[in-house]
Design a protein around this motif. Structure first.
Motif, short mmCIF file in Angstrom:
data_model
loop_
_atom_site.label_atom_id
_atom_site.label_comp_id
_atom_site.label_asym_id
_atom_site.label_seq_id
_atom_site.Cartn_x
_atom_site.Cartn_y
_atom_site.Cartn_z
N PRO A 241 -4.28 2.27 -2.49
CA PRO A 241 -3.94 3.37 -1.58
C PRO A 241 -4.80 3.34 -0.32
CG PRO A 241 -5.25 4.19 -3.41
CD PRO A 241 -5.06 2.72 -3.64
N LYS B 177 4.03 7.99 5.24
CA LYS B 177 3.78 7.70 3.84
C LYS B 177 2.98 8.80 3.14
CE LYS B 177 0.76 4.61 3.20
NZ LYS B 177 -0.01 3.36 2.99
N HIS C 196 0.83 -1.21 0.00
CA HIS C 196 0.00 0.00 0.00
C HIS C 196 0.87 1.27 0.00
CE1 HIS C 196 0.07 0.81 4.59
NE2 HIS C 196 0.89 -0.19 4.37
N HIS C 197 2.09 1.13 -0.51
CA HIS C 197 3.00 2.28 -0.58
C HIS C 197 3.18 2.75 -2.03
CE1 HIS C 197 4.14 0.34 3.26
NE2 HIS C 197 4.34 1.57 3.66
N ARG C 198 3.86 3.87 -2.17
CA ARG C 198 4.30 4.32 -3.50
C ARG C 198 5.18 3.24 -4.12
NH1 ARG C 198 9.41 8.48 -3.08
NH2 ARG C 198 10.95 6.94 -2.41
N ILE C 199 5.35 3.29 -5.44
CA ILE C 199 6.25 2.37 -6.12
C ILE C 199 7.49 3.13 -6.53
CG2 ILE C 199 6.54 0.84 -8.12
CD1 ILE C 199 3.53 0.34 -8.03
N ALA C 200 8.66 2.63 -6.13
CA ALA C 200 9.92 3.30 -6.48
C ALA C 200 11.06 2.31 -6.33
CB ALA C 200 10.16 4.52 -5.58
N THR D 51 9.67 14.63 -0.85
CA THR D 51 10.11 14.28 -2.21
C THR D 51 9.87 15.47 -3.14
OG1 THR D 51 9.52 11.98 -1.81
CG2 THR D 51 9.83 12.62 -4.11
N ASP D 52 8.68 16.06 -3.05
CA ASP D 52 8.38 17.20 -3.90
C ASP D 52 9.34 18.37 -3.62
OD1 ASP D 52 6.35 15.84 -5.09
OD2 ASP D 52 4.72 16.82 -4.01
N PHE E 139 11.93 -0.13 -8.00
CA PHE E 139 11.41 -1.49 -8.14
C PHE E 139 11.34 -1.82 -9.63
CE2 PHE E 139 8.02 -4.53 -8.85
CZ PHE E 139 8.38 -5.53 -7.97
N PRO F 51 5.84 12.21 0.56
CA PRO F 51 5.54 12.91 -0.71
C PRO F 51 5.93 14.38 -0.65
CG PRO F 51 3.64 11.63 0.04
CD PRO F 51 4.63 11.63 1.17
#
Lengths: 309, 309
Positions: A115, A296, A97-101, A304-305, A103, A301
């Motif tokens: 989500p 999360k 249920h997390h972002r994909i990175a 990261t932004d 991977f 996010p």
């Protein structure tokens, strides 16, 4: 088909442990031969959960390739959060249920991400879709994982699917989710008899943001002063960890689970993206973030932004 | 919530077009406001399909960010196969049956991948899970997508889920899948009135393998000599494409859909990984690959492994 291992992320929390057990039980019912393992020992909260429902902790592995050629991941996908030799095995399934990175696979695979607040919520749906009954003990464990990840359904990550799963699992497990949930969360907040370096590593994840290595750790408590009375200790432990592990920036979320607020300690740099992400200045290396409880959704996010801005 | 666009990959095949339409219909039934669009005009096969079931082609877009801030992807995830400005929008959902690579999000999302023959097979399951009835016209389109991707269930990518979906969709659409399927596949094999440069670009995808830009294109035919009587033309067109687009290696699969074999033309380099991947020597720049029809399952993983060896 040979055996496949299923595991959650490093520094496992309750969902990382329980989701592996729940997915393994389901896959085995569907004809696979899998084993749930873990990338670390259970934390205090998870120990309480396993004791309460009379379940055994999965064994801890440090290498997957030593045992199998194929694995399934739960509650994570990013390589740096996974087993050290993840690149040497094939990932055939992910439930997360997390972002994909960070991977990547060479072959098509089963990937199920939603989500929602907790991997165990998605697993509850997978049991339904495959017409497999969730045993009472497993229902108690999965209920605990959702309560843990959503802070008793109060985190902003909480969705209707989580609420519905909690209701159903509590009934199957035969417990009152509110009474049991608060007891369980409190069991995870015992900080006084732990060193600062233990506490900053217990629930910590690494991220790469604009080329920088960013570590985001979280400590749940019922009083942030239980941590900040030792602030100098924590700063020293983090500085040492940054040096030893090569983290550029370390963000420690100290979260009051009763009030649903965090007070964040920031060590390393650059700190400008942190201030920008939360539109606030660091004072004494800290920023108070009322209403923030989710790494999360409310930290990663935004950071990261800001790093990519 | 503002409108979201849903689209498949560049150089769309039947599944890329149809899966966008099918996912959009489902999402709108579930309360979202989405529009299926496409990253290119339908090919001959897809035109036949749309005509047969009396459906309109989705409009073609070249930018997503010009219209929306959020998108959903079907039948692909890799950025270089998506809309040019994919980095400027948020991907909130993916339904796909390919490997995952060059894909990264800042936020959790809905991601549903299964290692089955066709995206429309996964969508058939999603309709069931959400208790939404598939309308007759859409069933015909989705049936066509599965027949196209699996070459009438003969590709090694075919799974029991695909077979079951074909049976169900054929019934809903009121067509005989074998008779209709062969007619449809033949409609996509008209090569004589097309230029070599059109044909090498019609169903082509780009991959990065060990730092090299690898283009893998596929042409379906009922006789490989329809292509190889013009081999010099094809080599010239590919050499020009490699130069113009910066491809290092171009692998053209010429697939006989009746025999389920391919005869592959290789232009550019390095060619050693190609020979290694298929344990065969290139003769006149070609390798015959009996039984090979699937780029995804029988070409890309083997090439990726050989490049990384």
């Amino acid at each position: 088909m040979s055996k496949q291992l299923i595991f959650g992320h490093q520094n496992p929390d309750t969902d990382a442990i329980v989701a592996a057990m729940a997915f393994s039980y389901l896959e085995n019912k569907l004809g696979k031969e899998t084993e749930a393992v873990a990338l670390g020992e259970p934390n205090d909260e998870t120990k309480f959960v396993l004791d309460h429902f009379n379940a055994k902790a999965p064994r801890v592995i440090t290498s997957a390739a030593a045992e199998v050629s194929q694995v399934m991941l739960v509650d994570h996908n990013e390589a740096q959060q996974s087993v050290a030799d993840i690149k040497d095995v094939q990932v055939v399934a992910v439930v997360d249920h997390h972002r994909i990175a960070n991977f990547e696979t060479a072959n098509p695979l089963f990937y199920r991400a939603e989500p929602v607040g907790c991997t165990s919520t998605i697993l509850t749906k997978l049991y339904h879709e495959n017409d497999v009954v969730i045993p009472k003990q497993l229902a108690g464990l999965m209920l605990s994982a959702i309560i843990s990840d959503t802070l008793l359904l109060k985190s902003p990550t909480t969705t209707d699917d989580d609420r519905q799963a909690v209701k159903e699992l509590a009934k199957l497990a035969g417990v009152d989710e509110n009474q049991y949930g608060l007891e369980m969360l409190r069991a995870g907040t015992n900080v006084d008899d732990k060193s600062a370096s233990e506490l900053i590593d217990a629930d910590a994840k690494s991220f790469t943001m604009a080329g920088k290595s960013v570590r985001v750790a979280q400590i749940n408590t019922v009083d942030v002063n239980d941590i900040y009375k030792r602030q100098a200790d924590f700063e020293a432990a983090i500085t040492a960890a940054n040096k030893a592990e090569g983290y550029d920036l370390f963000v420690l979320m100290v979260t009051n689970i009763l009030d649903s607020d965090s007070d964040v300690l920031v060590v390393g740099g650059p700190t400008a993206p942190v201030e920008q992400a939360f539109s606030a200045k660091l004072t004494n290396k800290r920023i108070a973030l009322p209403g923030v409880v989710s790494r999360k959704k409310q930290i990663v996010p935004q950071l990261t932004d800001a790093f990519n801005a």
